[in-house]
Motif scaffolding. Structure first.
Motif, short mmCIF file in Angstrom:
data_model
loop_
_atom_site.label_atom_id
_atom_site.label_comp_id
_atom_site.label_asym_id
_atom_site.label_seq_id
_atom_site.Cartn_x
_atom_site.Cartn_y
_atom_site.Cartn_z
N MET A 1 -8.93 -2.56 -7.32
CA MET A 1 -9.50 -3.05 -6.00
C MET A 1 -8.91 -1.90 -4.89
SD MET A 1 -6.75 -6.19 -5.23
CE MET A 1 -5.06 -6.16 -5.15
N LYS A 2 -9.69 -1.76 -3.77
CA LYS A 2 -9.52 -0.82 -3.03
C LYS A 2 -8.66 -1.65 -1.58
CE LYS A 2 -12.15 1.53 0.21
NZ LYS A 2 -13.09 2.34 0.67
N GLU A 8 -1.67 1.06 12.62
CA GLU A 8 -1.60 0.70 14.31
C GLU A 8 -1.50 -0.92 14.56
OE1 GLU A 8 -3.44 4.16 13.07
OE2 GLU A 8 -4.41 2.25 13.15
N ARG A 9 -1.58 -1.60 13.66
CA ARG A 9 -1.92 -3.12 13.65
C ARG A 9 -0.56 -3.75 13.12
NH1 ARG A 9 -7.53 -5.26 11.31
NH2 ARG A 9 -8.89 -4.12 12.87
N CYS A 10 0.24 -2.79 12.33
CA CYS A 10 1.78 -3.55 11.82
C CYS A 10 2.60 -3.51 12.57
CB CYS A 10 1.84 -2.33 10.62
SG CYS A 10 3.53 -2.97 9.92
N ILE A 11 3.11 -4.88 12.75
CA ILE A 11 4.25 -5.07 13.61
C ILE A 11 5.82 -5.06 12.94
CG2 ILE A 11 2.92 -6.43 15.26
CD1 ILE A 11 4.14 -9.08 13.78
N ALA A 12 5.60 -4.53 11.91
CA ALA A 12 6.99 -4.13 10.97
C ALA A 12 7.71 -5.53 10.69
CB ALA A 12 7.98 -3.29 11.68
N CYS A 13 7.01 -6.60 10.26
CA CYS A 13 7.65 -7.90 10.22
C CYS A 13 8.29 -8.09 8.74
CB CYS A 13 6.63 -9.01 10.20
SG CYS A 13 5.28 -9.16 8.83
N THR A 36 2.37 6.52 -2.36
CA THR A 36 1.59 7.45 -1.81
C THR A 36 1.48 7.49 -0.30
OG1 THR A 36 -0.77 8.44 -1.53
CG2 THR A 36 -0.57 6.12 -1.94
N GLU A 37 1.47 8.64 0.47
CA GLU A 37 1.26 8.54 1.95
C GLU A 37 0.01 8.25 2.57
OE1 GLU A 37 3.96 8.76 4.07
OE2 GLU A 37 5.12 8.97 2.20
N ASP A 38 -1.04 8.04 1.50
CA ASP A 38 -2.32 8.03 1.87
C ASP A 38 -2.59 6.43 2.44
OD1 ASP A 38 -3.02 10.19 0.72
OD2 ASP A 38 -4.09 9.41 -1.09
N LEU A 39 -3.55 6.16 3.35
CA LEU A 39 -3.82 5.10 3.90
C LEU A 39 -4.74 3.91 3.06
CD1 LEU A 39 -3.99 5.90 7.66
CD2 LEU A 39 -1.93 5.10 6.47
N THR A 40 -5.37 4.48 2.19
CA THR A 40 -6.15 4.05 1.06
C THR A 40 -5.92 4.12 -0.04
OG1 THR A 40 -7.97 3.99 2.87
CG2 THR A 40 -8.67 3.40 0.42
N ALA A 41 -5.92 3.14 -1.11
CA ALA A 41 -5.38 3.36 -2.46
C ALA A 41 -6.21 2.42 -3.44
CB ALA A 41 -3.69 3.06 -2.46
N GLU A 42 -6.30 2.71 -4.64
CA GLU A 42 -7.35 1.96 -5.56
C GLU A 42 -6.03 1.67 -6.58
OE1 GLU A 42 -10.45 0.20 -7.07
OE2 GLU A 42 -10.67 1.68 -5.83
N LEU A 43 -6.05 0.06 -6.51
CA LEU A 43 -5.07 -0.59 -7.34
C LEU A 43 -5.36 -1.35 -8.11
CD1 LEU A 43 -2.68 -1.35 -4.05
CD2 LEU A 43 -2.45 0.56 -5.54
N CYS A 56 -0.36 -11.10 5.64
CA CYS A 56 -0.31 -10.03 6.99
C CYS A 56 -0.62 -10.91 8.11
CB CYS A 56 -0.75 -8.74 6.70
SG CYS A 56 -0.58 -7.79 8.02
N PRO A 57 0.15 -11.04 9.13
CA PRO A 57 -0.07 -11.78 10.32
C PRO A 57 -1.00 -11.05 11.31
CG PRO A 57 2.07 -11.15 10.37
CD PRO A 57 1.75 -10.57 9.11
N THR A 58 -1.16 -9.63 11.31
CA THR A 58 -1.91 -8.91 12.03
C THR A 58 -3.18 -8.29 11.45
OG1 THR A 58 -0.76 -6.93 11.82
CG2 THR A 58 0.11 -8.41 13.56
N LYS A 59 -3.59 -8.68 10.22
CA LYS A 59 -4.52 -8.08 9.43
C LYS A 59 -4.41 -6.60 9.35
CE LYS A 59 -7.38 -11.92 9.54
NZ LYS A 59 -5.88 -12.83 9.25
N ALA A 60 -3.28 -6.20 9.17
CA ALA A 60 -3.02 -4.58 9.13
C ALA A 60 -3.29 -4.17 7.47
CB ALA A 60 -1.56 -4.36 9.35
N LEU A 61 -3.48 -4.98 6.69
CA LEU A 61 -3.83 -4.87 5.29
C LEU A 61 -5.11 -5.32 4.94
CD1 LEU A 61 -0.43 -6.31 3.75
CD2 LEU A 61 -0.90 -3.84 4.60
N ILE A 62 -6.03 -4.44 4.32
CA ILE A 62 -7.39 -4.92 3.94
C ILE A 62 -7.49 -4.67 2.42
CG2 ILE A 62 -9.64 -4.15 4.61
CD1 ILE A 62 -8.79 -3.48 7.25
N VAL A 63 -8.48 -5.50 1.87
CA VAL A 63 -8.76 -5.32 0.66
C VAL A 63 -10.53 -5.17 0.56
CG1 VAL A 63 -8.57 -7.61 0.00
CG2 VAL A 63 -8.60 -5.80 -1.56
N ASP A 64 -10.99 -4.23 -0.10
CA ASP A 64 -12.41 -4.42 -0.02
C ASP A 64 -12.89 -5.11 -1.41
OD1 ASP A 64 -12.80 -2.96 2.20
OD2 ASP A 64 -12.62 -0.98 1.33
#
Ligand code: SF4
Length: 64
Positions: A1-2, A8-13, A36-43, A56-64
């Motif tokens: 999954m990607k 920018e949305r992360c509140i460091a919780c 990785t320092e990349d902002l997108t990863a295939e996991l 994630c309370p601020t939707k800083a993480l997204i899965v496609d």
């Protein structure tokens, strides 16, 4: 999954890493991937990673 990060949305919780060690943090607590320092990863599909994304309370993480 990607999986994508939107720092920018992360509140460091610190929540996401309690669910999955896929996630790590910069010195200021903002989310990054551990491998990785990349902002997108295939996991590999993983329920803990999915739980972290959904928690994630601020939707800083997204899965496609
Ligand atoms: S759960 Fe969301 S807001 Fe909290 S540290 Fe992780 S990415 Fe940032």
């Amino acid at each position: 999954m990607k999986v994508s990060l939107i720092p920018e949305r992360c509140i460091a919780c610190g929540l996401c890493q309690t669910y999955s060690d896929v996630f790590d943090y910069h010195d200021d607590g903002i989310v990054k991937f551990a491998h990785t320092e990349d902002l997108t990863a295939e996991l590999p599909d993983d329920k803990d990673t999915l739980l972290a994304v959904k928690s994630c309370p601020t939707k800083a993480l997204i899965v496609d």
